[in-house]
Motif scaffolding. Structure first.
Motif, PDB file in Angstrom:
ATOM      1  N   ALA A  36      38.181  45.819  49.806  1.00 50.67           N
ATOM      2  CA  ALA A  36      38.778  45.670  51.141  1.00 50.67           C
ATOM      3  C   ALA A  36      37.887  44.887  52.098  1.00 50.67           C
ATOM      4  N   GLU A  37      36.651  44.620  51.718  1.00 52.72           N
ATOM      5  CA  GLU A  37      35.772  43.835  52.588  1.00 52.72           C
ATOM      6  C   GLU A  37      36.325  42.435  52.848  1.00 52.72           C
ATOM      7  N   ALA A  38      37.232  41.956  52.004  1.00 54.24           N
ATOM      8  CA  ALA A  38      37.847  40.646  52.198  1.00 54.24           C
ATOM      9  C   ALA A  38      38.822  40.638  53.375  1.00 54.24           C
ATOM     10  N   SER A  39      39.256  41.820  53.815  1.00 55.81           N
ATOM     11  CA  SER A  39      40.242  41.918  54.886  1.00 55.81           C
ATOM     12  C   SER A  39      39.794  42.930  55.935  1.00 55.81           C
ATOM     13  N   PRO A  40      39.584  42.474  57.173  1.00 55.20           N
ATOM     14  CA  PRO A  40      39.237  43.430  58.230  1.00 55.20           C
ATOM     15  C   PRO A  40      40.284  44.530  58.400  1.00 55.20           C
ATOM     16  N   LEU A  41      41.559  44.197  58.216  1.00 53.47           N
ATOM     17  CA  LEU A  41      42.618  45.194  58.343  1.00 53.47           C
ATOM     18  C   LEU A  41      42.511  46.241  57.232  1.00 53.47           C
ATOM     19  N   ALA A  42      42.402  45.801  55.997  1.00 53.88           N
ATOM     20  CA  ALA A  42      42.276  46.739  54.882  1.00 53.88           C
ATOM     21  C   ALA A  42      41.009  47.582  55.031  1.00 53.88           C
ATOM     22  N   GLN A  43      39.921  46.958  55.449  1.00 51.82           N
ATOM     23  CA  GLN A  43      38.662  47.679  55.632  1.00 51.82           C
ATOM     24  C   GLN A  43      38.806  48.766  56.698  1.00 51.82           C
ATOM     25  N   ALA A  44      39.467  48.450  57.802  1.00 55.20           N
ATOM     26  CA  ALA A  44      39.660  49.443  58.867  1.00 55.20           C
ATOM     27  C   ALA A  44      40.491  50.619  58.374  1.00 55.20           C
ATOM     28  N   ILE A  45      41.479  50.352  57.539  1.00 57.97           N
ATOM     29  CA  ILE A  45      42.308  51.434  56.997  1.00 57.97           C
ATOM     30  C   ILE A  45      41.480  52.296  56.043  1.00 57.97           C
ATOM     31  N   PHE A  46      40.681  51.665  55.195  1.00 59.45           N
ATOM     32  CA  PHE A  46      39.799  52.427  54.300  1.00 59.45           C
ATOM     33  C   PHE A  46      38.776  53.236  55.087  1.00 59.45           C
ATOM     34  N   ASP A  47      38.353  52.708  56.229  1.00 59.86           N
ATOM     35  CA  ASP A  47      37.343  53.391  57.042  1.00 59.86           C
ATOM     36  C   ASP A  47      37.814  54.741  57.587  1.00 59.86           C
ATOM     37  N   THR A  48      39.103  55.038  57.494  1.00 58.13           N
ATOM     38  CA  THR A  48      39.570  56.368  57.893  1.00 58.13           C
ATOM     39  C   THR A  48      38.980  57.427  56.973  1.00 58.13           C
ATOM     40  N   GLY A  49      38.561  57.015  55.781  1.00 62.62           N
ATOM     41  CA  GLY A  49      37.979  57.938  54.816  1.00 62.62           C
ATOM     42  C   GLY A  49      38.992  58.727  54.019  1.00 62.62           C
ATOM     43  N   GLU A  50      40.270  58.492  54.259  1.00 64.88           N
ATOM     44  CA  GLU A  50      41.309  59.273  53.586  1.00 64.88           C
ATOM     45  C   GLU A  50      42.300  58.397  52.826  1.00 64.88           C
ATOM     46  N   VAL A  51      41.864  57.180  52.455  1.00 62.31           N
ATOM     47  CA  VAL A  51      42.755  56.214  51.822  1.00 62.31           C
ATOM     48  C   VAL A  51      42.149  55.742  50.498  1.00 62.31           C
ATOM     49  N   VAL A  52      43.000  55.608  49.477  1.00 57.70           N
ATOM     50  CA  VAL A  52      42.533  55.134  48.177  1.00 57.70           C
ATOM     51  C   VAL A  52      43.143  53.791  47.769  1.00 57.70           C
ATOM     52  N   ASN A  53      44.131  53.305  48.524  1.00 60.00           N
ATOM     53  CA  ASN A  53      44.750  52.025  48.187  1.00 60.00           C
ATOM     54  C   ASN A  53      45.447  51.460  49.415  1.00 60.00           C
ATOM     55  N   VAL A  54      45.290  50.141  49.610  1.00 58.46           N
ATOM     56  CA  VAL A  54      46.006  49.413  50.656  1.00 58.46           C
ATOM     57  C   VAL A  54      46.645  48.215  49.970  1.00 58.46           C
ATOM     58  N   PHE A  55      47.917  47.993  50.252  1.00 57.82           N
ATOM     59  CA  PHE A  55      48.658  46.912  49.611  1.00 57.82           C
ATOM     60  C   PHE A  55      49.383  46.100  50.676  1.00 57.82           C
ATOM     61  N   PHE A  56      49.196  44.770  50.654  1.00 57.73           N
ATOM     62  CA  PHE A  56      49.899  43.872  51.571  1.00 57.73           C
ATOM     63  C   PHE A  56      51.049  43.199  50.837  1.00 57.73           C
ATOM     64  N   GLY A  57      52.273  43.368  51.344  1.00 57.93           N
ATOM     65  CA  GLY A  57      53.442  42.671  50.831  1.00 57.93           C
ATOM     66  C   GLY A  57      53.855  41.601  51.825  1.00 57.93           C
ATOM     67  N   SER A  58      54.995  41.006  51.611  1.00 56.93           N
ATOM     68  CA  SER A  58      55.444  39.921  52.476  1.00 56.93           C
ATOM     69  C   SER A  58      55.637  40.369  53.919  1.00 56.93           C
ATOM     70  N   ASP A  59      56.233  41.539  54.121  1.00 59.66           N
ATOM     71  CA  ASP A  59      56.483  42.019  55.483  1.00 59.66           C
ATOM     72  C   ASP A  59      56.153  43.501  55.641  1.00 59.66           C
ATOM     73  N   PHE A  60      55.262  43.994  54.809  1.00 61.13           N
ATOM     74  CA  PHE A  60      54.905  45.412  54.874  1.00 61.13           C
ATOM     75  C   PHE A  60      53.473  45.633  54.409  1.00 61.13           C
ATOM     76  N   VAL A  61      52.945  46.793  54.796  1.00 64.66           N
ATOM     77  CA  VAL A  61      51.648  47.277  54.325  1.00 64.66           C
ATOM     78  C   VAL A  61      51.899  48.669  53.765  1.00 64.66           C
ATOM     79  N   THR A  62      51.503  48.886  52.522  1.00 66.48           N
ATOM     80  CA  THR A  62      51.629  50.209  51.922  1.00 66.48           C
ATOM     81  C   THR A  62      50.238  50.827  51.836  1.00 66.48           C
ATOM     82  N   VAL A  63      50.147  52.064  52.267  1.00 73.35           N
ATOM     83  CA  VAL A  63      48.878  52.788  52.268  1.00 73.35           C
ATOM     84  C   VAL A  63      49.051  54.043  51.417  1.00 73.35           C
TER      85      VAL A  63
END
Length: 193
Positions: A36-63
């Motif tokens: 997730a270091e490649a994406s500030p957004l993904a990194q911020a979501i991981f920084d919650t400490g309660e996330v194991v996967n972040v996925f970017f689609g065309s018009d959505f983010v799945t956590v």
């Protein structure tokens, strides 16, 4: 700005729809905080400490929440992070990173060695995946990546909400395998990669 949320077949994952494009082409999955270091957004979501996967689609983010995490507490945190990101129009990827699209299979070592004589079969498989399977899987907050074909066996990798979904095996075996066998008689099995 209003960000909608949708449940997915995976009870650990939520799909967030910001009402604007997320990825202009392709998809991108982050399965570790390091990736997730490649994406500030993904990194911020991981920084919650309660996330194991972040996925970017065309018009959505799945956590995908970590085991034991509570969406009642986590959802407002993720919504705040997404809202800050999209309102500020921050870049999705850090400068100089390989953002943008999913990692090609040959770069992650998962590609099955294919034969030139199978090119027509492979083209048919990929066409069906693009037109029939991917839109349905994206609707559930995930994606599917082709990983290879050899001797009648198609190798696929589920991503996003679909990667840890309890029904992913049924989706692969009964849904996708049945579809591919119907339209491409050379396919005898679909396996998770």
């Amino acid at each position: 700005m209003f960000i909608e949320t949708e449940t997915t077949p995976n009870p650990a994952s939520l799909k967030f729809l910001p009402g604007q494009p997320v990825m202009s082409k392709g998809t991108r999955e982050f399965a570790t905080p390091e990736s997730a270091e490649a994406s500030p957004l993904a990194q911020a979501i991981f920084d919650t400490g309660e996330v194991v996967n972040v996925f970017f689609g065309s018009d959505f983010v799945t956590v995908t929440a970590a085991p034991g995490a509570n969406w009642t507490d986590l959802k407002p945190q993720v919504l705040a992070i997404l809202l800050d990101h999209f309102v500020s129009q921050a870049p999705l990827f850090a400068p100089g990173t390989a953002g943008g699209i999913a990692v090609p299979p040959e770069e992650d070592g998962m590609l099955v060695e294919e034969r030139d004589e199978d090119a027509d079969i492979i083209a048919q498989i990929n066409e069906l995946l693009e037109t029939r399977v991917r839109p349905a899987v994206a609707g559930d907050g995930g994606d599917i990546q082709y990983r290879g074909y050899r001797d009648g066996v198609v190798h696929l990798q589920m991503q996003g909400a679909c990667s840890g979904c309890p029904s992913s095996t049924a989706t692969l075996k009964h849904g996708i395998e049945g579809l591919l066998k119907h339209y491409v008689p050379e396919v005898v099995e679909v396996r998770a990669a």
